[in-house]
Design a protein around this motif. Structure first.
Motif, PDB file in Angstrom:
ATOM      1  N   GLU A 105     -20.075 -57.824   8.846  1.00  0.00           N
ATOM      2  CA  GLU A 105     -19.945 -58.958   7.927  1.00  0.00           C
ATOM      3  C   GLU A 105     -18.651 -59.736   8.147  1.00  0.00           C
ATOM      4  O   GLU A 105     -18.567 -60.910   7.803  1.00  0.00           O
ATOM      5  CB  GLU A 105     -20.012 -58.481   6.471  1.00  0.00           C
ATOM      6  N   GLN A 127     -18.385 -58.836  -2.532  1.00  0.00           N
ATOM      7  CA  GLN A 127     -19.805 -58.917  -2.125  1.00  0.00           C
ATOM      8  C   GLN A 127     -20.532 -57.642  -2.516  1.00  0.00           C
ATOM      9  O   GLN A 127     -21.628 -57.683  -3.082  1.00  0.00           O
ATOM     10  CB  GLN A 127     -19.872 -59.144  -0.624  1.00  0.00           C
ATOM     11  N   ARG A 128     -19.956 -56.503  -2.207  1.00  0.00           N
ATOM     12  CA  ARG A 128     -20.593 -55.212  -2.489  1.00  0.00           C
ATOM     13  C   ARG A 128     -20.753 -54.996  -3.991  1.00  0.00           C
ATOM     14  O   ARG A 128     -21.793 -54.554  -4.469  1.00  0.00           O
ATOM     15  CB  ARG A 128     -19.776 -54.083  -1.860  1.00  0.00           C
TER      16      ARG A 128
END
Length: 133
Positions: A105, A127-128
């Motif tokens: 990513e 994001q996670r």
């Protein structure tokens, strides 16, 4: 916000693992949780840690031998269900296309530059955590 985030760091070089820990600090950004590091020097250790679960982001050293972080990234993206996002450490900017091939990513160049690294790690943690929410 979760209490802590777990960051897996894969490198056969203890100095690289230390650079990562120092660059991230206890919290790479104010809006992400504090981080705990899980250090791995071998591919079997990485796979065992990911199988156990609880890893939020992987930081993989593309220069590690005998199994480089780019190959590890591609393998875990194929084999690990809901694989955590990967931040790849690359030896030179020209290797960015390999980071794309490996499906990482994000990528930053070595040596680790603290501000660039912390920003990239914080973005992947956001994001996670958004996916898990």
């Amino acid at each position: 916000m979760q209490a802590t985030a777990t960051v897996l760091v894969y490198s056969d070089d203890a100095n690289i693992r230390e650079q990562v820990r120092l660059a991230a600090g206890r919290r790479p950004a104010a809006d992400v949780p504090p981080v705990e590091f899980l250090e791995c020097a071998t591919l079997p250790a990485v796979l065992a840690a990911l199988d156990a679960g609880g890893v939020d982001v992987c930081v993989l050293d593309g220069e590690t031998a005998p199994v480089g972080g780019m190959g590890v990234c591609r393998q875990i993206k194929d084999e690990i269900f809901r694989c955590p996002p990967v931040l790849l450490l690359i030896g030179r900017p020209q290797d960015a296309w390999l980071a794309t091939w490996s499906r990482a990513e994000a990528a930053v160049t070595l040596p680790v530059e603290p501000v660039e690294f912390a920003d990239a790690l914080a973005a992947l943690l956001r994001q996670r955590l958004a996916v898990e929410a």
